[in-house]
Design an enzyme around this catalytic site. Sequence first.
Site, PDB file in Angstrom:
ATOM      1  N   LYS A   1     -14.659  -3.713  10.986  1.00  0.00           N
ATOM      2  CA  LYS A   1     -15.519  -2.662  10.068  1.00  0.00           C
ATOM      3  C   LYS A   1     -16.597  -2.267  10.594  1.00  0.00           C
ATOM      4  CE  LYS A   1     -12.545  -4.267   6.014  1.00  0.00           C
ATOM      5  NZ  LYS A   1     -12.734  -4.813   4.833  1.00  0.00           N
TER       6      LYS A   1
ATOM      7  N   GLY B   1      -3.512 -14.016  -2.715  1.00  0.00           N
ATOM      8  CA  GLY B   1      -3.378 -13.052  -1.829  1.00  0.00           C
ATOM      9  C   GLY B   1      -4.373 -12.412  -1.298  1.00  0.00           C
TER      10      GLY B   1
ATOM     11  N   ILE C   1       0.824  -1.337  -0.020  1.00  0.00           N
ATOM     12  CA  ILE C   1       0.055   0.035  -0.015  1.00  0.00           C
ATOM     13  C   ILE C   1       0.852   1.152  -0.076  1.00  0.00           C
ATOM     14  CG2 ILE C   1      -1.781   1.402   1.363  1.00  0.00           C
ATOM     15  CD1 ILE C   1      -2.788  -1.431   2.237  1.00  0.00           C
TER      16      ILE C   1
ATOM     17  N   LEU D   1     -13.494   3.116  -1.280  1.00  0.00           N
ATOM     18  CA  LEU D   1     -14.918   3.347  -1.197  1.00  0.00           C
ATOM     19  C   LEU D   1     -15.302   4.443  -0.319  1.00  0.00           C
ATOM     20  CD1 LEU D   1     -16.650  -0.194  -1.769  1.00  0.00           C
ATOM     21  CD2 LEU D   1     -16.148   1.305  -3.543  1.00  0.00           C
TER      22      LEU D   1
ATOM     23  N   LYS E   1      -6.745  -0.519  10.870  1.00  0.00           N
ATOM     24  CA  LYS E   1      -8.274  -0.371  11.701  1.00  0.00           C
ATOM     25  C   LYS E   1      -7.925  -0.551  13.190  1.00  0.00           C
ATOM     26  CE  LYS E   1      -9.436  -3.665   8.866  1.00  0.00           C
ATOM     27  NZ  LYS E   1      -8.697  -3.537   7.615  1.00  0.00           N
TER      28      LYS E   1
ATOM     29  N   VAL F   1     -12.748   0.859   6.289  1.00  0.00           N
ATOM     30  CA  VAL F   1     -14.081   0.017   5.984  1.00  0.00           C
ATOM     31  C   VAL F   1     -14.011  -0.608   4.617  1.00  0.00           C
ATOM     32  CG1 VAL F   1     -16.333   0.170   6.107  1.00  0.00           C
ATOM     33  CG2 VAL F   1     -15.256   1.108   7.840  1.00  0.00           C
TER      34      VAL F   1
ATOM     35  N   LYS G   1      12.693  -1.826   8.947  1.00  0.00           N
ATOM     36  CA  LYS G   1      14.351  -1.912   9.129  1.00  0.00           C
ATOM     37  C   LYS G   1      14.677  -0.564   9.129  1.00  0.00           C
ATOM     38  CE  LYS G   1      14.543  -6.228   7.068  1.00  0.00           C
ATOM     39  NZ  LYS G   1      14.984  -7.152   5.808  1.00  0.00           N
TER      40      LYS G   1
ATOM     41  N   THR H   1       0.168   0.670   7.846  1.00  0.00           N
ATOM     42  CA  THR H   1       0.548  -0.661   8.341  1.00  0.00           C
ATOM     43  C   THR H   1      -0.691  -1.206   8.915  1.00  0.00           C
ATOM     44  OG1 THR H   1       0.853  -0.056  10.510  1.00  0.00           O
ATOM     45  CG2 THR H   1       2.545   0.267   8.906  1.00  0.00           C
TER      46      THR H   1
ATOM     47  N   ALA I   1     -11.765   0.328   2.053  1.00  0.00           N
ATOM     48  CA  ALA I   1     -10.560   0.533   1.037  1.00  0.00           C
ATOM     49  C   ALA I   1     -10.712   2.232   0.579  1.00  0.00           C
ATOM     50  CB  ALA I   1     -10.362  -0.513  -0.073  1.00  0.00           C
TER      51      ALA I   1
ATOM     52  N   ASP J   1     -11.887  -9.718  10.843  1.00  0.00           N
ATOM     53  CA  ASP J   1     -11.840  -8.353  10.192  1.00  0.00           C
ATOM     54  C   ASP J   1     -13.025  -7.703   9.783  1.00  0.00           C
ATOM     55  OD1 ASP J   1     -10.081  -6.443   8.380  1.00  0.00           O
ATOM     56  OD2 ASP J   1     -11.218  -7.396   6.743  1.00  0.00           O
TER      57      ASP J   1
END
Length: 818
Positions: A683, A665, A476, A614, A580, A610, A508, A556, A612, A679
């Site tokens: 939301k 993924g 991201i 949208l 979140k 909630v 890192k 993150t 991405a 998850d």
Amino acid sequence: MRVLKFGGSSVGTPERIKGLIEILKGYYSKGERFTVVFSAFSGVTDNLLEMSRLAAQGDEAYLELYQQFRNRHGAAIAELLTSSLRQQAEAEMAESHDALGNLLKGIILVREATSRTMDYVLSFGERSSASIIAHALQQEGMPAAFLDARRIVKTNKDFGNAKVDFTSTNKLIKEHYAQHPEIQVVTGFIGTSKGGLTTTLGRGGSDYTAAILAAALNASVIEIWTDVNGVLTADPRKVKKAFTVPKMTYAEAMEMSHFGAKVIYPPTLQPALQKNIPLYIKNTFNPGFEGTYISDKIDPSGRAVTGISSINNVSLLTLQGGGMFGVPGIAGRLFGSLANGKISVILITQGSSEHSITFALPPELASKAKRCVEQEFEYEMQKKLVEPVKVETNLSVVAIIGENMRYRPGIAGRLFQALGKNGVNVVAIAQGSSELNISVVVSRADEAKAMNSLHEAFFLSDTKELHLFLVGVGLIGSTLIGQIKSQAKFLKEKRSLELKVVGLANSKKMLFSEEGISLEGWEEKLKEEGTAADLAGFVEKMKGLNLSNTIFVDNTANEKVAHFYETILESSISISTPNKIATSSSYLQYQRLKNIAARRGVQFLYETNVGAGLPILSTLEDLITSGDRIIKIEGVLSGTMSFIFNRFREGMKFSEVVKEAKKQGYTEPDPREDLGGTDVRRKLLILAREIGLSLEAADVKIESILPTAAEDAPTVEAFFEELEKADDHFSKLVSSAAKAGKALRMIASLDQGKASISLQAVDASHPFYSLDGSDNMIVFTTERYKERPLVVRGPGAGAEVTAAGVFAEIIRIGNYLS
């Protein structure tokens, strides 16, 4: 007649002197009449002070400095002059410098350097530079003559800061120039008192000499040649985007000087001001640049604010108490006590309640001022009518200055809005009835931030510069950087936003650049030039830089990063994040973060929590703000679950579909995070809280779709083994739904204050039936959208859309700050 003055930086080296000679040749060739005033070579005055100090202490180390003084002027003669002029100048310098050497011997013998002696010592700087340059001008074919200002500038005996006797001085100047038509090369800074004693004119003395000459000669203009392009809108060391002010008035110049502009010094303007002689500030190293023109003329069409200036370190003292109300003479006694202590005040402010009087002064005078005032009001303090003087330290005064402010409403509002939105607290305010200056006292740590905020508000209002600190540069984060890079030109040209990535961090390494990290090859820079990652250190560095328009972006899903949100918001830094954890933790913590953001006047945005990219939370907020009542919210809120149940058809094994989702993924490394509803629960919690429900995670009812054995499996491999055993169960579910003309959907629901997540079969009349791919969909049933609910649909996962959502929030914050 023009009067030109060249400062120490302009005559610092033989090369620079050659440059100014070219400037003067240009004037001479055009037939201009002019006289020139010179300061000592750069650094020479400080060296003369130091060698005198050492000699007064009996330290023979002064001899080394003295020899350096002789050598430097000798080298200048050798480079600038040839033949007979060189020999003549060397002889004159030898005689003059021998006199200085004898004077220093006298100082070391008596172990004392009085103010009178020091004025004589310091005069050798200007006398040496002007004499050498006069010879250099002669060598270039100009009829120049050295003029020791002690012959024409007469003063009293206030050594170190002598007052000019203008009657005698003006007479002598006029007589001298009438009898000497040559170009007069004049020593700045020095004069003589009665009896021929050498005096100096104090700070800005060479500029003062130029103004004195100009007034006596009724000059057409004064030109002050220095090492900058005129008077700037702000100190360029603090405001990188400061630029030259082309025109300003005497009053504006005086105000700028009072508040720290170093190009000019207020008393030097007085003789020019009285004669209405305009003044140019020009750059020796950029002679073609127009510089700043200072006169008595106001440009009504000009900017409201001409410049922003500051005094870096002040103390604020406050006298207050109920016994001050309605009592005449309080202010007179207060400032009389300070005057008796020879204490000058920088700023004064008093509220109409007459309960307190506050004033600012240099910090070194704070203790003395406190004693003076408390002695004056000792009786009132004993009677508890007045409180002991309150002293506040580590403060700065920041001022906006401009003659046109009086004609433009809303200037003060704009000032306080710019400061407020950047978290700069104003301790005190002062404004005169002339409206030439509005001054605010702020924390010293906020000085540069305040100046940049105001400079942007009043001079760069067409362009807002945002300073971004990004934590998380994985899928991201790196996508977001790519979007910022590709859209930078458009944003600057069409939306007046300039985005600078000032800080970057991954697990890192971390990297900072106050000027902005180049987005070309940022990965390599972070890897090669970054320091060891330290999340606390990253946040402290961001806070320490204290830049205006700072935005913290957390890309993150890390709980540790979320723990820093509170301190970031408290530092008046806005946040945008797809993480979140903070908003779905305890309701108390969610509420606390929201309240801190509101109190500090910053943005805490998490639209991407909630859906991405949208517009789910923003749509919900608009509905509530506009007065609509939320009846029910239903949603397919997981791109993963949407993908799984859109792929799952009769004849397919559920375990194989989940494996495919993991391979592509869509799922977490352990798919139970998705299939278990964790998850989606986060939301749904966020949605519930946004409409005012104080729900906790335990309040969300989840109907698990997984067999207990699969949920409790010790490893992911073991989980899949147990899931395969349940394939028949899932096949029956999908077959049953298909026969009824329905589709399986994992639906989160918020209805009548109850939150639930369950697998449901929906028919073709339901909006969720037509979902495909990994799309999310949310359905708002409200008072206004009761018959036909409001639907938001689109990709609910993926780096591109999530990064785009964060990017949109960054721009939204930028618009808020504007």
